[in-house]
Write a protein that holds these residues in place. Structure first.
Motif, PDB file in Angstrom:
ATOM      1  N   LEU A  35     -14.390  -9.112 -37.759  1.00 55.65           N
ATOM      2  CA  LEU A  35     -15.379  -8.036 -37.905  1.00 55.65           C
ATOM      3  C   LEU A  35     -16.181  -7.827 -36.627  1.00 55.65           C
ATOM      4  CD1 LEU A  35     -16.192  -6.067 -40.129  1.00 55.65           C
ATOM      5  CD2 LEU A  35     -18.075  -7.601 -40.713  1.00 55.65           C
ATOM      6  N   ASN A  36     -16.487  -8.915 -35.930  1.00 56.97           N
ATOM      7  CA  ASN A  36     -17.221  -8.799 -34.661  1.00 56.97           C
ATOM      8  C   ASN A  36     -16.428  -7.994 -33.636  1.00 56.97           C
ATOM      9  OD1 ASN A  36     -19.404 -10.319 -35.582  1.00 56.97           O
ATOM     10  ND2 ASN A  36     -18.431 -12.261 -35.004  1.00 56.97           N
ATOM     11  N   SER A  37     -15.103  -8.236 -33.617  1.00 60.04           N
ATOM     12  CA  SER A  37     -14.238  -7.486 -32.688  1.00 60.04           C
ATOM     13  C   SER A  37     -14.216  -6.012 -33.062  1.00 60.04           C
ATOM     14  CB  SER A  37     -12.808  -8.042 -32.742  1.00 60.04           C
ATOM     15  OG  SER A  37     -12.781  -9.378 -32.307  1.00 60.04           O
ATOM     16  N   LEU A  38     -14.168  -5.736 -34.383  1.00 60.76           N
ATOM     17  CA  LEU A  38     -14.138  -4.338 -34.834  1.00 60.76           C
ATOM     18  C   LEU A  38     -15.413  -3.607 -34.421  1.00 60.76           C
ATOM     19  CD1 LEU A  38     -12.476  -2.246 -36.415  1.00 60.76           C
ATOM     20  CD2 LEU A  38     -13.716  -2.940 -38.474  1.00 60.76           C
ATOM     21  N   LEU A  39     -16.547  -4.283 -34.578  1.00 60.04           N
ATOM     22  CA  LEU A  39     -17.823  -3.672 -34.177  1.00 60.04           C
ATOM     23  C   LEU A  39     -17.889  -3.504 -32.663  1.00 60.04           C
ATOM     24  CD1 LEU A  39     -20.232  -5.667 -36.535  1.00 60.04           C
ATOM     25  CD2 LEU A  39     -19.567  -3.262 -36.756  1.00 60.04           C
ATOM     26  N   LYS A  40     -17.389  -4.518 -31.955  1.00 53.59           N
ATOM     27  CA  LYS A  40     -17.425  -4.501 -30.483  1.00 53.59           C
ATOM     28  C   LYS A  40     -16.530  -3.412 -29.907  1.00 53.59           C
ATOM     29  CE  LYS A  40     -16.716  -7.616 -26.533  1.00 53.59           C
ATOM     30  NZ  LYS A  40     -16.294  -8.981 -26.123  1.00 53.59           N
ATOM     31  N   TYR A  41     -15.342  -3.246 -30.507  1.00 58.54           N
ATOM     32  CA  TYR A  41     -14.372  -2.298 -29.956  1.00 58.54           C
ATOM     33  C   TYR A  41     -14.234  -1.027 -30.810  1.00 58.54           C
ATOM     34  CZ  TYR A  41     -13.082  -6.586 -27.501  1.00 58.54           C
ATOM     35  OH  TYR A  41     -13.114  -7.743 -26.761  1.00 58.54           O
ATOM     36  N   GLY A  42     -15.174  -0.831 -31.730  1.00 62.20           N
ATOM     37  CA  GLY A  42     -15.091   0.309 -32.655  1.00 62.20           C
ATOM     38  C   GLY A  42     -15.091   1.663 -31.967  1.00 62.20           C
ATOM     39  N   MET A  43     -15.962   1.842 -30.974  1.00 58.20           N
ATOM     40  CA  MET A  43     -16.052   3.127 -30.281  1.00 58.20           C
ATOM     41  C   MET A  43     -14.760   3.435 -29.524  1.00 58.20           C
ATOM     42  SD  MET A  43     -17.800   5.808 -29.711  1.00 58.20           S
ATOM     43  CE  MET A  43     -19.468   5.383 -30.202  1.00 58.20           C
ATOM     44  N   GLY A  44     -14.269   2.442 -28.788  1.00 58.38           N
ATOM     45  CA  GLY A  44     -13.014   2.637 -28.058  1.00 58.38           C
ATOM     46  C   GLY A  44     -11.857   2.897 -28.996  1.00 58.38           C
TER      47      GLY A  44
ATOM     48  N   VAL B  28      -7.864   6.758 -31.714  1.00 56.55           N
ATOM     49  CA  VAL B  28      -7.388   7.499 -32.888  1.00 56.55           C
ATOM     50  C   VAL B  28      -7.488   9.016 -32.659  1.00 56.55           C
ATOM     51  CG1 VAL B  28      -7.611   7.837 -35.374  1.00 56.55           C
ATOM     52  CG2 VAL B  28      -8.128   5.619 -34.389  1.00 56.55           C
ATOM     53  N   LEU B  29      -8.604   9.457 -32.095  1.00 59.52           N
ATOM     54  CA  LEU B  29      -8.798  10.895 -31.853  1.00 59.52           C
ATOM     55  C   LEU B  29      -7.781  11.428 -30.847  1.00 59.52           C
ATOM     56  CD1 LEU B  29     -12.712  11.062 -31.753  1.00 59.52           C
ATOM     57  CD2 LEU B  29     -11.201  11.786 -33.604  1.00 59.52           C
TER      58      LEU B  29
ATOM     59  N   MET C  67      -8.357   0.541 -37.164  1.00 64.38           N
ATOM     60  CA  MET C  67      -9.080   1.816 -37.187  1.00 64.38           C
ATOM     61  C   MET C  67      -8.114   2.991 -37.316  1.00 64.38           C
ATOM     62  SD  MET C  67     -12.327   2.669 -36.986  1.00 64.38           S
ATOM     63  CE  MET C  67     -13.274   1.628 -35.895  1.00 64.38           C
ATOM     64  N   THR C  68      -6.973   2.906 -36.637  1.00 65.37           N
ATOM     65  CA  THR C  68      -5.974   3.979 -36.700  1.00 65.37           C
ATOM     66  C   THR C  68      -5.429   4.133 -38.113  1.00 65.37           C
ATOM     67  OG1 THR C  68      -5.318   3.517 -34.411  1.00 65.37           O
ATOM     68  CG2 THR C  68      -3.822   4.859 -35.711  1.00 65.37           C
ATOM     69  N   ILE C  69      -5.110   3.012 -38.755  1.00 62.74           N
ATOM     70  CA  ILE C  69      -4.579   3.053 -40.121  1.00 62.74           C
ATOM     71  C   ILE C  69      -5.606   3.651 -41.073  1.00 62.74           C
ATOM     72  CG2 ILE C  69      -3.848   1.620 -42.083  1.00 62.74           C
ATOM     73  CD1 ILE C  69      -2.636  -0.314 -39.965  1.00 62.74           C
ATOM     74  N   ILE C  70      -6.837   3.158 -41.014  1.00 63.98           N
ATOM     75  CA  ILE C  70      -7.890   3.625 -41.921  1.00 63.98           C
ATOM     76  C   ILE C  70      -8.138   5.123 -41.756  1.00 63.98           C
ATOM     77  CG2 ILE C  70     -10.385   3.537 -42.332  1.00 63.98           C
ATOM     78  CD1 ILE C  70      -9.144   1.230 -43.638  1.00 63.98           C
ATOM     79  N   ILE C  71      -8.337   5.569 -40.509  1.00 62.85           N
ATOM     80  CA  ILE C  71      -8.700   6.975 -40.277  1.00 62.85           C
ATOM     81  C   ILE C  71      -7.542   7.923 -40.605  1.00 62.85           C
ATOM     82  CG2 ILE C  71      -9.366   8.681 -38.517  1.00 62.85           C
ATOM     83  CD1 ILE C  71     -11.047   6.487 -37.194  1.00 62.85           C
ATOM     84  N   THR C  72      -6.319   7.595 -40.129  1.00 61.82           N
ATOM     85  CA  THR C  72      -5.204   8.518 -40.380  1.00 61.82           C
ATOM     86  C   THR C  72      -4.871   8.612 -41.872  1.00 61.82           C
ATOM     87  OG1 THR C  72      -3.559   6.779 -39.951  1.00 61.82           O
ATOM     88  CG2 THR C  72      -4.148   8.222 -38.104  1.00 61.82           C
TER      89      THR C  72
END
Length: 412
Positions: free
Chosen positions: A307-316, A321-322, A387-392
């Motif tokens: 979870l720490n990695s997800l928060l740390k790299y969430g913006m990137g 994904v975009l 993040m890619t899996i969740i958003i797409t």
């Protein structure tokens, strides 16, 4: 769960973990139906909740062999099922588009995402392109259930399904090549890597065709089909043998299982057929195995997430994904459909193909392999894939029907 010293207790713990994954998957599937969300999204969230990040009730990392079995066999079986969904008769009409989307399209996507990841995360070129290869393929396991409820025009539906099945194989092969190059002590050149890629595909093709023809022959209604009563079980062993034999000859196991599925799904064209009763029982059997494979892969991926990695790299990861959805995919569709004059794609059909490219099972499994090998940048890659899996899936899969109606690509 705490550490166990004896082999017997460890084995018991392992069985308990497997049962826990299955139970979590059943609960997740039920919630997904009630919430009308893609089930894999719920599996991921439950994997995070029950994994080391929160409750720590399921920690598959204590059992690397089982972790590898779930990810490798699970992804191989999903590819096999994807191959069975491809119909050669319709594929022949759109073979140029599908061929380009599944091969050139994968390389273009991996390249664009690789360059984006390099600058977004300041990540090395090798790991950046490994991330690109991991999410370059779409997901037949997510698309097929959607298309069962949304009546898309048959030519368009078969194109998207065929692309997703083929590009999973190409994505997995590209991934394997890059990962091997990163983990090997001696670096190899681009020419050697390209030749190895071609060799892997050819061996995979030959093994997949050979294994499938033998298996479907002995389980068919012909006089030599002496094992037709065991057709469902044989169809499962095909996945294991095709994958392992191809890998041992230096080929791509992923390509082999996909081609085996393609031959199995089009056996009538080879003059072979499985008796109806055995065929129907086989369908139900494989559907259950596929469901177990999907839920296991996504729950395991969720348990791997930091979870720490997800928060740390969430913006990137969101930027990745975009770029994937709104830059890479449109470019791929425009380039790859331009050369297929026979298919005569309309503007709306191209727009639909640009939108429908959910990321799912194979990228999830490949991400799990990356985490297991602890390759450079694995935390970044894991976060970006999650993040890619969740958003797409949340954005694209859930809006397929709306977009299809808007673009008027539904079957009349």
């Amino acid at each position: 769960m705490g550490e166990m010293n004896t082999a017997a207790i460890s084995a018991n713990e392992l069985v308990l973990i497997m049962a826990s994954i299955a139970t979590i998957g059943v609960i997740g599937g039920w919630f997904a139906q009630k919430l009308k969300l893609p089930d894999v999204v719920i599996y991921l969230i439950l994997g995070v909740a029950f994994g080391p990040t929160f409750l720590n009730l399921v920690n598959i990392e204590s059992f690397p062999t089982v972790n590898e079995i779930i990810l490798t066999f699970g992804s191989a079986f999903i590819l096999y099922e994807g191959g069975r969904e491809v119909k050669l008769k319709i594929l022949n009409e759109v073979k140029v588009s599908v061929g380009l989307l599944a091969s050139v399209g994968v390389f273009i996507t991996a390249g664009i995402i690789g360059i984006t990841a390099h600058y977004a995360f300041n990540l090395g070129i090798g790991p950046s392109f490994l991330l690109g290869a991991t999410i370059a393929s779409t997901d037949p396991a997510a698309l097929i259930p959607v298309f069962k409820t949304v009546p898309i025009k048959n030519k368009l539906k078969q194109t998207v399904i065929s692309e997703s099945a083929f590009n999973d194989a190409f994505g997995a092969i590209l991934f394997t090549s890059i990962l091997t190059g990163l983990t090997m002590a001696e670096k190899v050149g681009i020419l050697a890597t390209s030749l190895e890629l071609v060799f892997m595909i050819l061996i995979g093709l030959l093994v997949g065709i050979g294994i499938a023809l033998i298996a479907v022959g002995i389980s068919s209604d012909k006089k030599y089909g002496i094992f037709h009563g065991y057709a469902p079980i044989i169809s499962i062993t095909v996945v294991v043998f095709a994958y392992e034999i191809s890998e041992r000859f230096g080929g791509s196991g992923y390509m082999a299982v996909f081609i085996a599925g393609l031959v199995y799904g089009n056996k009538k064209r080879f003059g072979l057929w499985v008796p109806d009763e055995d065929y129907i029982s086989g369908v139900h059997f494989r559907e259950n195995i596929a469901t177990i494979a999907r839920m296991s892969i996504f729950i395991v991926l969720g348990t791997h997430l930091n979870l720490n990695s997800l928060l740390k790299y969430g913006m990137g990861s969101t930027i990745i994904v975009l770029v994937l959805m709104f830059i890479a995919r449109p470019i791929v569709v425009l380039i790859c459909t331009e050369f297929d004059k026979k298919a005569n794609w309309s503007k709306n059909e191209k727009l639909f193909m640009m939108w429908v490219r959910e990321t799912g099972v194979i990228p999830a499994a490949l991400s799990g392999i990356i985490v297991s090998t602890k390759v450079e940048g694995y935390e970044i890659i894991s976060s970006a894939v999650f993040m890619t899996i969740i958003i797409t899936l949340l954005v694209q899969a859930s809006t397929t029907n709306i977009v299809a109606k808007k673009l008027d690509v539904l079957e009349k």
